[in-house]
Enzyme design. Sequence first.
Site, mmCIF file in Angstrom:
data_model
loop_
_atom_site.group_PDB
_atom_site.id
_atom_site.type_symbol
_atom_site.label_atom_id
_atom_site.label_comp_id
_atom_site.label_asym_id
_atom_site.label_seq_id
_atom_site.Cartn_x
_atom_site.Cartn_y
_atom_site.Cartn_z
ATOM 1 N N ASP A 147 -72.839 -2.816 -98.762
ATOM 2 C CA ASP A 147 -71.470 -3.013 -98.286
ATOM 3 C C ASP A 147 -71.020 -4.465 -98.439
ATOM 4 O O ASP A 147 -71.815 -5.356 -98.725
ATOM 5 C CB ASP A 147 -71.344 -2.559 -96.813
ATOM 6 C CG ASP A 147 -72.476 -3.089 -95.921
ATOM 7 O OD1 ASP A 147 -73.182 -4.028 -96.337
ATOM 8 O OD2 ASP A 147 -72.648 -2.560 -94.821
ATOM 9 N N ASN A 174 -74.125 1.068 -82.697
ATOM 10 C CA ASN A 174 -73.448 2.358 -82.502
ATOM 11 C C ASN A 174 -74.006 3.431 -83.447
ATOM 12 O O ASN A 174 -73.422 4.497 -83.598
ATOM 13 C CB ASN A 174 -71.934 2.216 -82.693
ATOM 14 C CG ASN A 174 -71.559 1.781 -84.103
ATOM 15 O OD1 ASN A 174 -72.419 1.643 -84.971
ATOM 16 N ND2 ASN A 174 -70.275 1.562 -84.340
ATOM 17 N N HIS A 227 -74.473 3.070 -86.741
ATOM 18 C CA HIS A 227 -73.981 3.070 -88.124
ATOM 19 C C HIS A 227 -75.075 2.647 -89.101
ATOM 20 O O HIS A 227 -76.023 1.961 -88.754
ATOM 21 C CB HIS A 227 -72.696 2.247 -88.284
ATOM 22 C CG HIS A 227 -72.823 0.753 -88.263
ATOM 23 N ND1 HIS A 227 -71.889 -0.061 -87.657
ATOM 24 C CD2 HIS A 227 -73.729 -0.091 -88.788
ATOM 25 C CE1 HIS A 227 -72.218 -1.322 -87.819
ATOM 26 N NE2 HIS A 227 -73.347 -1.374 -88.499
ATOM 27 N N GLU A 264 -69.264 4.092 -89.945
ATOM 28 C CA GLU A 264 -69.080 4.116 -88.507
ATOM 29 C C GLU A 264 -69.155 5.550 -87.976
ATOM 30 O O GLU A 264 -69.035 6.508 -88.746
ATOM 31 C CB GLU A 264 -67.711 3.509 -88.166
ATOM 32 C CG GLU A 264 -67.548 2.056 -88.603
ATOM 33 C CD GLU A 264 -68.333 1.068 -87.732
ATOM 34 O OE1 GLU A 264 -69.355 1.452 -87.122
ATOM 35 O OE2 GLU A 264 -67.921 -0.106 -87.687
HETATM 36 C C1 GLP Z 1 -73.938 -4.768 -90.172
HETATM 37 C C2 GLP Z 1 -74.287 -4.228 -91.553
HETATM 38 C C3 GLP Z 1 -75.353 -3.164 -91.484
HETATM 39 C C4 GLP Z 1 -76.492 -3.667 -90.609
HETATM 40 C C5 GLP Z 1 -76.007 -3.893 -89.199
HETATM 41 C C6 GLP Z 1 -77.094 -4.325 -88.232
HETATM 42 O O1 GLP Z 1 -72.965 -4.027 -89.528
HETATM 43 N N1 GLP Z 1 -73.164 -3.698 -92.258
HETATM 44 O O2 GLP Z 1 -75.794 -2.851 -92.775
HETATM 45 O O3 GLP Z 1 -77.529 -2.728 -90.605
HETATM 46 O O4 GLP Z 1 -75.024 -4.914 -89.283
HETATM 47 O O5 GLP Z 1 -77.292 -5.699 -88.318
HETATM 48 P P1 GLP Z 1 -78.507 -6.477 -87.708
HETATM 49 O O6 GLP Z 1 -79.676 -6.201 -88.580
HETATM 50 O O7 GLP Z 1 -78.083 -7.922 -87.751
HETATM 51 O O8 GLP Z 1 -78.693 -5.991 -86.320
#
Ligand code: GLP
Length: 237
Positions: free
Chosen positions: A62, A128, A130, A135
């Site tokens: 993304d 959440n 995702h 989402e």
């Molecule tokens: C973002 C990214 C996700 C990632 C998530 C969790 O929203 N788009 O791909 O998995 O954050 O991030 P973290 O690993 O910093 O908790």
Amino acid sequence: MKLVVVDNQQAGSKIAFDVIAEKIKAGAQVLGLATGSSPIALYQQMVASSLDFSRIRTINLDEYVGLSAQDQQSYHYFMEQQLFGHRQFKEHFLPNGLAEDLVAETERYNQVLQAYPIDVQILGLGQNGHIGFNEPGTPFDSQTHVVDLAASTIQANARFFENSEQVPRQAISMGIASIMSAKSIILMAYGLEKAAAVKAMVEGPVNPDLPASILQEHDDVLVILDQEAASQLSQQR
Ligand code: GLP
């Protein structure tokens, strides 16, 4: 779904790295990559390793809409800092968050995914539930699409920006069907703030309200957790 509970992110990343190394030795050519804090230690191990990535293509999950590759909050920039700037790969793909025609950009990305099927997909987990930026409520059959970020995601990701006002409101993300097409998937989640999403992902019903729950239906998923992220699971592991 195979689960491993480790002491810390370093130990979890070692396991993920070993799986990736084994798959590359067995012929894997396309890695699906994630941003966020969860894969950072894995990328450090990849940078420090003697593995040859020069025949490997990478496809990121993304990118925020509206941020250039030079913007320090962009996922382009993150990947360059963490991995791409340190090791040579064959080719990198990320969604272009500055594309004038965002729908055309999602179509381009779907073609990339068709041309280069992902051998191993790295995933983090949103609080959440995702995956990528898919989402809650995203259809399971979604391909790459433009996403309106959930308020909770904007809050969670505000830590990387000066304040939540600066967090982009939209992103381009591989869809859930795109992620499920990967031959194998490694999801890493660390910390107490992930515990509820982990429990729902592993033990809850498969439901679009918790996007990661679909992973229960993939036949090659490794979930790597620390004790905190695993703390709400009913079965001790
Ligand atoms: C973002 C990214 C996700 C990632 C998530 C969790 O929203 N788009 O791909 O998995 O954050 O991030 P973290 O690993 O910093 O908790």
